[in-house]
Design a protein around this motif. Structure first.
Motif, PDB file in Angstrom:
ATOM      1  N   UNK A  46       0.826  -1.218   0.000  1.00 57.35           N
ATOM      2  CA  UNK A  46       0.000   0.000   0.000  1.00 57.35           C
ATOM      3  C   UNK A  46       0.858   1.266   0.000  1.00 57.35           C
ATOM      4  N   UNK A  47       0.523   2.195  -0.897  1.00 59.75           N
ATOM      5  CA  UNK A  47       1.021   3.566  -0.818  1.00 59.75           C
ATOM      6  C   UNK A  47      -0.208   4.442  -0.688  1.00 59.75           C
ATOM      7  N   UNK A  48      -0.496   4.869   0.503  1.00 59.79           N
ATOM      8  CA  UNK A  48      -1.803   5.458   0.806  1.00 59.79           C
ATOM      9  C   UNK A  48      -1.904   6.907   0.344  1.00 59.79           C
ATOM     10  N   UNK A  49      -3.096   7.253  -0.168  1.00 62.41           N
ATOM     11  CA  UNK A  49      -3.346   8.641  -0.558  1.00 62.41           C
ATOM     12  C   UNK A  49      -3.454   9.513   0.678  1.00 62.41           C
ATOM     13  N   UNK A  50      -4.049   8.943   1.708  1.00 64.19           N
ATOM     14  CA  UNK A  50      -4.255   9.685   2.949  1.00 64.19           C
ATOM     15  C   UNK A  50      -3.773   8.814   4.103  1.00 64.19           C
ATOM     16  N   UNK A  51      -3.099   9.411   5.074  1.00 61.87           N
ATOM     17  CA  UNK A  51      -2.461   8.612   6.119  1.00 61.87           C
ATOM     18  C   UNK A  51      -3.454   8.032   7.115  1.00 61.87           C
TER      19      UNK A  51
END
Lengths: 326, 349
Positions: free
Chosen positions: A89-94
């Motif tokens: 996962x590389x998240x758009x929002x933390x």
């Protein structure tokens, strides 16, 4: 039409099933990532994921690219339902990921984060591979101090204020200033879009105000380019043998070619290629690291740069050897 | 007479703001206007301002026209410029050799794309009666992905002598090329407004569509036309921006410029609800924004607070320019004139 599509689909599924029966069981990986059009960095990142987690390398990987956090979460839930072995996962929002990560845990899916961290309990994922922005800044500052200039009068051009990259990269320079190793004569920003034109204006303001400076520390390549345009227009020499040292960040290939030509002095890597290291973690199985892991990153200056490095480590389009992007 | 005076007041406001900003700059350092020649081109604060504002000036001209005819703003101008310039770069790089003719051809093609984009927005606004800001929101959100697709790979490089000269200086010419292009554009636009009824028709449509229709003006056609003209403005701005940058960055090229363009129209004293307009006001407004940005840099305002300063300044400016304050000022000046024995008739407006 519908009937034909169905037949084709059935045949494909059958073929896939036959293929799967003969080949070794592929490792199922679900990748939740941001869209490639977000930046040159992301473009290279997405390509790298596709290259490393390919069928040829024994993976059955799917990638979802969206900048919408809720769509990302839905995609992650889908992958868990599909029974993937690993979720990257590389998240758009933390924030907002706790439930998904816990259900992944329950389903026995190993979660690796890449590039971006998530605000959650460290027990909710196995490991995270991220860029160490502070270390990138230190790389640049160490290189600068090694140049043994008689004095260091720096123009600092920050990126988007408060972003991880800006905080880390500015931090190293400000620390060196506080230690009395250099002076910051102008402190500006390219704004939220890391704008080339804003960076140019920062340097133009310093020039017309008659400031004396010999280093430009621009926190990405585009802003370094804008700064150098301002120097060119004002007839101030820079680069190898010039008055002003130029430092950029991100390893854009055009920037590396500029360094190679001696038009700039130094560029600092911020690698978008995390897939290979994560692949070794997958191979390591139980021995994979836990928690936050920083990527190793390098710098390139006029002495150390090579064509190979530009080809392998650079991002975005390559203008070609000897071509200067002004 | 009355018309002359109201127009005078409209330009008076942005001009006085500009004057105040220049005064601040002069107090900071008397050498503000000093110009030198470096590498055969003029260099100094004024050329820097003219150079930096070129895209904004061109966009604010088109934005003024659209604002007048449709009573709304196009927020997709920056994105449109990113798309048209991606077409320009794509065509130029695939044309074989980069020559002046190839650059001109690719530029004209990008203008055609700009017109197409304008037609798309214009159709939504004029034919389907969608609010301009909502109509152009579509392109605003999706447009950069389109530019990315046209680029094929991110940030194609335009590094060559000719386009680099368009973005900086042509050897032997003492003025930076974007400044010349902007001046030519303004001149052409002035000719367009002088020789056609565009201004009158656009104002009619903006003030009262029904009345315009009764007078034989087709509001749909006029709105459509103004959006297409704005499309050309976007294409020219995109062309200048991409030649300045030397590479096409679909993510950041002309980002957030639409807000400044709308602001330039507002500072120029143009009613954002449509109707009468002054292109000169908008042009001065655009240069005012550029000077403001540079003044804050020159005063070395803290990087963290620079945006707040800009916002505060603009709020003050907009309040001064608001109809309420304007009316108050007009009443004041009428009172003065009456007192001084001026003609009462002239004061009636």
């Amino acid at each position: 039409m519908a009937f034909r599509a169905k037949t084709v689909l059935t045949v494909l599924v059958l073929l896939a099933a036959v293929g799967a029966a003969f080949a070794a069981p592929a490792i199922k990986v679900g990748i939740v990532n941001l869209p490639p059009e977000e930046s040159g960095y992301r473009q290279a990142n997405v390509e790298d994921m596709n290259n490393v987690f390919s069928k040829a390398n024994g993976y059955d990987a799917k990638q979802t690219n969206t900048g919408d956090n809720s769509e990302q979460i839905a995609a992650a839930q889908g992958y868990i339902r599909d029974g993937v072995d690993y979720l990257l996962i590389s998240a758009a929002n933390a924030s907002g990921w706790d439930n998904v990560l816990q259900s992944a845990k329950k389903a026995g899916v190993t979660v690796f984060l890449f590039d971006r961290l998530i605000d959650t309990d460290a027990a909710n994922y196995r490991a995270a591979l991220v860029s160490d922005m502070a270390a990138e800044g230190e790389n640049a500052v160490n290189w600068l101090l090694k140049q043994k200039l008689a004095s260091y009068n720096v123009i600092l051009i920050r990126g988007q204020l408060g972003s991880a990259a800006e905080l880390g990269r500015s931090g190293a320079l400000l620390k060196a200033r506080d230690a009395g190793k250099l002076k910051i004569v102008a402190d500006g920003t390219g704004g939220d879009s890391w704008s080339l034109e804003e960076a140019r204006k920062v340097v133009e303001a310093a020039i017309t105000a008659g400031k004396d400076f010999n280093v430009i520390y621009a926190e990405n390549d585009g802003m370094a380019q804008g700064a150098v345009q301002a120097l060119d227009a004002a007839g101030i020499s820079h680069g190898k043998g010039g008055k002003v040292k130029i430092i950029g960040f991100d390893f854009n290939r055009f920037a590396l070619r500029n360094v190679q030509a001696g038009y700039w002095d130094c560029d600092v890597q911020c690698s978008p290629r995390q897939a290979a290291e994560i692949a070794t973690w997958i191979k390591a199985g139980k021995k994979a690291p836990t928690g936050k892991v920083f990527q190793k990153e390098i710098i390139a200056d006029t002495a150390t740069i090579t064509d190979k490095l530009i080809a392998e480590k650079g991002i975005n389009a390559d203008p070609g050897k000897g071509v200067i992007t002004k | 007479m009355a018309r002359m005076r109201s127009r005078g007041f409209q330009v008076f406001l942005p001009l006085s703001v500009l004057a105040i900003l220049i005064l601040i700059n002069l107090i900071k350092g008397a050498d503000y206007f000093s110009i030198s020649i470096i590498n055969g081109a003029l260099y100094g604060n004024i050329p820097n301002i003219l150079f930096g504002a070129s895209e904004l000036v061109i966009l604010s001209i088109g934005m003024t026209l659209v604002t007048s005819s449709s009573g709304g703003q196009d927020i997709s101008v920056g994105v449109a410029g990113a798309i048209t310039s991606s077409v320009f770069v794509r065509l130029l790089l695939s044309s074989g050799g980069i020559t002046w003719a190839a650059i001109l051809a690719a530029f004209l093609a990008s203008c055609a794309v700009g017109i197409a984009i304008g037609a798309f927005n214009g159709a939504l606004v004029a034919v389907f009666k969608v609010q301009p800001m909502v109509a152009t929101l579509i392109l605003f959100t999706a447009g950069r992905s389109v530019a990315f697709l046209i680029d094929g790979r991110l940030s194609p490089i335009l590094a060559n002598d000719l386009t680099s000269q368009v973005g900086s200086v042509i050897p032997g010419v003492p003025i930076q090329t974007p400044i010349i292009l902007t001046a030519v554009f303004i001149a052409l636009f002035a000719v367009l407004l002088r020789t056609t009824n565009l201004k009158l028709y656009s104002q009619c449509v903006g003030i009262n569509q029904k009345a315009a229709r009764l007078n034989g003006i087709n509001p749909v056609r006029i709105k459509f036309l103004t959006y297409m003209i704005l499309g050309v403005c976007s294409a020219v701005a995109g062309f200048i921006a991409v030649t300045k940058a030397g590479r096409h960055d679909s993510v950041n090229l002309l980002k957030y410029v639409e807000m400044d363009a709308i602001l330039a129209v507002a500072i120029g004293g143009n009613p954002l609800g449509g109707g009468t307009f002054s292109i000169a006001g908008s042009i001065i407004g655009a240069y005012t924004i550029e000077v403001l940005n540079r003044t804050l840099l020159r005063l070395e305002v803290d990087t963290e607070t620079i945006k707040a300063f800009k916002a505060a300044f603009i709020i003050i400016l907009m309040v001064i320019a608001s109809p309420v304050v304007r009316q108050f000022a007009a009443r004041g000046s009428r009172w003065m004139r009456d007192r001084l024995g001026g003609s009462a008739q002239a004061g009636q407006r």
